[in-house]
Structures are given as C-alpha cells and as structure tokens.
Design a protein around this motif. Structure first.
Motif, mmCIF file in Angstrom:
data_model
loop_
_atom_site.group_PDB
_atom_site.id
_atom_site.type_symbol
_atom_site.label_atom_id
_atom_site.label_comp_id
_atom_site.label_asym_id
_atom_site.label_seq_id
_atom_site.Cartn_x
_atom_site.Cartn_y
_atom_site.Cartn_z
ATOM 1 N N LYS A 156 13.605 1.176 7.163
ATOM 2 C CA LYS A 156 12.992 -0.091 6.801
ATOM 3 C C LYS A 156 11.851 0.133 5.805
ATOM 4 C CE LYS A 156 14.110 -2.409 11.093
ATOM 5 N NZ LYS A 156 13.628 -3.239 12.172
ATOM 6 N N ALA A 157 12.144 0.848 4.728
ATOM 7 C CA ALA A 157 11.117 1.232 3.757
ATOM 8 C C ALA A 157 10.446 0.034 3.087
ATOM 9 C CB ALA A 157 11.721 2.148 2.702
ATOM 10 N N LEU A 158 11.208 -1.014 2.773
ATOM 11 C CA LEU A 158 10.613 -2.182 2.124
ATOM 12 C C LEU A 158 9.685 -2.931 3.084
ATOM 13 C CD1 LEU A 158 13.714 -3.508 0.161
ATOM 14 C CD2 LEU A 158 11.830 -2.126 -0.715
ATOM 15 N N GLU A 159 10.147 -3.140 4.298
ATOM 16 C CA GLU A 159 9.328 -3.821 5.303
ATOM 17 C C GLU A 159 8.066 -3.014 5.613
ATOM 18 O OE1 GLU A 159 9.579 -5.109 10.019
ATOM 19 O OE2 GLU A 159 11.442 -4.727 8.932
ATOM 20 N N THR A 160 8.212 -1.709 5.719
ATOM 21 C CA THR A 160 7.070 -0.840 5.988
ATOM 22 C C THR A 160 6.048 -0.936 4.876
ATOM 23 O OG1 THR A 160 8.457 0.677 7.249
ATOM 24 C CG2 THR A 160 6.376 1.544 6.412
ATOM 25 N N GLY A 161 6.501 -0.895 3.630
ATOM 26 C CA GLY A 161 5.587 -1.013 2.493
ATOM 27 C C GLY A 161 4.854 -2.330 2.498
ATOM 28 N N THR A 162 5.564 -3.404 2.798
ATOM 29 C CA THR A 162 4.938 -4.728 2.852
ATOM 30 C C THR A 162 3.843 -4.752 3.910
ATOM 31 O OG1 THR A 162 7.012 -5.757 2.158
ATOM 32 C CG2 THR A 162 5.372 -7.191 3.191
ATOM 33 N N LYS A 163 4.158 -4.274 5.090
ATOM 34 C CA LYS A 163 3.181 -4.298 6.182
ATOM 35 C C LYS A 163 1.996 -3.383 5.912
ATOM 36 C CE LYS A 163 6.371 -5.838 9.730
ATOM 37 N NZ LYS A 163 7.113 -5.517 10.946
ATOM 38 N N LEU A 164 2.249 -2.188 5.384
ATOM 39 C CA LEU A 164 1.161 -1.248 5.114
ATOM 40 C C LEU A 164 0.223 -1.759 4.021
ATOM 41 C CD1 LEU A 164 2.967 2.210 5.201
ATOM 42 C CD2 LEU A 164 1.147 1.450 6.734
ATOM 43 N N LEU A 165 0.792 -2.266 2.939
ATOM 44 C CA LEU A 165 -0.039 -2.612 1.790
ATOM 45 C C LEU A 165 -0.637 -4.013 1.849
ATOM 46 C CD1 LEU A 165 2.039 -0.761 -0.893
ATOM 47 C CD2 LEU A 165 -0.317 -0.267 -0.234
ATOM 48 N N LEU A 166 -0.150 -4.859 2.729
ATOM 49 C CA LEU A 166 -0.746 -6.191 2.865
ATOM 50 C C LEU A 166 -1.597 -6.321 4.127
ATOM 51 C CD1 LEU A 166 2.141 -8.531 1.651
ATOM 52 C CD2 LEU A 166 0.152 -7.708 0.377
ATOM 53 N N THR A 167 -1.735 -5.248 4.866
ATOM 54 C CA THR A 167 -2.530 -5.309 6.089
ATOM 55 C C THR A 167 -4.018 -5.416 5.758
ATOM 56 O OG1 THR A 167 -2.808 -4.293 8.244
ATOM 57 C CG2 THR A 167 -2.842 -2.815 6.391
ATOM 58 N N PRO A 168 -4.763 -6.159 6.562
ATOM 59 C CA PRO A 168 -6.222 -6.182 6.364
ATOM 60 C C PRO A 168 -6.807 -4.802 6.669
ATOM 61 C CG PRO A 168 -5.518 -8.001 7.768
ATOM 62 C CD PRO A 168 -4.341 -7.079 7.614
ATOM 63 N N GLY A 169 -7.917 -4.506 6.057
ATOM 64 C CA GLY A 169 -8.555 -3.218 6.271
ATOM 65 C C GLY A 169 -7.970 -2.170 5.353
ATOM 66 N N MET A 170 -8.184 -0.933 5.716
ATOM 67 C CA MET A 170 -7.730 0.180 4.895
ATOM 68 C C MET A 170 -6.235 0.421 5.117
ATOM 69 S SD MET A 170 -9.295 3.994 4.673
ATOM 70 C CE MET A 170 -8.349 4.784 5.960
ATOM 71 N N SER A 171 -5.576 0.849 4.065
ATOM 72 C CA SER A 171 -4.161 1.151 4.146
ATOM 73 C C SER A 171 -3.946 2.575 3.667
ATOM 74 C CB SER A 171 -3.374 0.182 3.256
ATOM 75 O OG SER A 171 -2.019 0.499 3.264
ATOM 76 N N GLN A 172 -3.159 3.329 4.412
ATOM 77 C CA GLN A 172 -2.876 4.701 4.015
ATOM 78 C C GLN A 172 -1.373 4.895 3.917
ATOM 79 O OE1 GLN A 172 -4.718 7.764 6.356
ATOM 80 N NE2 GLN A 172 -3.371 9.349 5.552
ATOM 81 N N ILE A 173 -0.948 5.368 2.761
ATOM 82 C CA ILE A 173 0.457 5.658 2.521
ATOM 83 C C ILE A 173 0.602 7.175 2.506
ATOM 84 C CG2 ILE A 173 2.395 5.363 0.933
ATOM 85 C CD1 ILE A 173 1.229 2.726 2.111
#
Length: 162
Positions: free
Chosen positions: A1-18
């Motif tokens: 679920k790479a697309l869904e994961t990217g959406t959730k990681l990069l639109l989450t409030p606070g810091m995001s780490q990829i």
C-alpha cells in the motif's frame, strides 16, 4: 500500500519521517534476511524509470506521488503545524490553518474523491477570486462563489496558494 502509506505519512500533522525506499516501494522481501536486515537492503534505483510494478502500481508512479505530497508539505507549514478541521467526512476533505504573528498559511486537502470533475467548497477558508493551486493535478483554479472546480483523473486534491 505504498500510495496510501505516502499519503498518510506526508499529510499527517507533526513531523513526518520517510525511510529510504518508502518513496519507491522498495522490496523488503529478502528470504535470507533476519529481523530488520530487510530495512537495510539496497535502494531500488534501477526500478524507478522502467515498467516495474509492485502490488499493481508502477514504481515511478509511487515516486511521483511522494514528490507531489512532499512539495505540498514543504511549501505549506500548515500541513504539519496547522490546526486540522474536517470539512467533509464522506469524501474526506479537511483544512489546515497555521497562524503565528503576522504569518498565515492555509490549505484544503481532499482524499478519496471521484475522478473527473470535483467541486469543493472553500468559502470559509479562501475569499472569492483567490488563485489556488492544486499541487496534485498541477492546476491553478480561482475561487468563485466560495467553490473551486477541478477536473482531473486523480482522487486527491492538494489546494494552497502558490
């Protein structure tokens, strides 16, 4: 679920780490690897520009998805640091607003939208005649009667002032 994961990681409030390779759906299935050794596998540079798919999605499309979301997040502090308000639960639409001293940043995000024409109410966030940019479809739109219309083949809208 790479697309869904990217959406959730990069639109989450606070810091995001990829973690490296998330943005290219790097394969983590290595039969001889034990524990977290799979997380230290080689980067899949050779798959980015070819027709390699993982779980039915082109690797290059995963990278483009992450790049669009990353640019939007980079350009708008409100994505990570703003106050979150849901505008619509069905087709999930929300706004984030960041205000500090004399600086304000506002965005509207739509997820799980239908492909084709999308009409989104932005009246409580942006004034009429405001030029907005959809970072996902690469389109400029103008607020008219508190609404924006975006026609695209995407199910995501990332609106902000560019």
């Amino acid at each position: 679920k790479a697309l869904e994961t990217g959406t959730k990681l990069l639109l989450t409030p606070g810091m995001s780490q990829i973690y490296y390779g998330d943005e290219t759906a790097r394969n983590l299935d290595y039969p001889d690897a034990q524990g977290d050794a799979t997380l230290r596998s080689f980067m899949n540079w050779d798959e980015i520009n070819d027709t390699t798919k993982r779980n039915g999605v082109l690797i290059k499309d995963v990278l483009i998805h992450y790049q669009k979301l990353g640019k939007f997040r980079k350009d708008h502090i409100s994505v990570g640091a703003g106050v979150h308000t849901m505008l619509s639960p069905a087709a999930y639409i929300f706004k984030r607003e960041y205000k500090q001293n004399n600086y304000t940043d506002k965005v509207v995000v739509g997820l799980d939208l239908k492909k084709g024409l999308k009409t989104i109410s932005v009246a409580e966030i942006f004034d009429d005649k405001t030029k907005l940019y959809d970072y996902y479809s690469n389109q400029q739109v103008i607020v008219k009667d508190g609404m924006v219309n975006i026609t695209s083949d995407f199910t995501i809208v990332l609106l902000g002032i560019k």
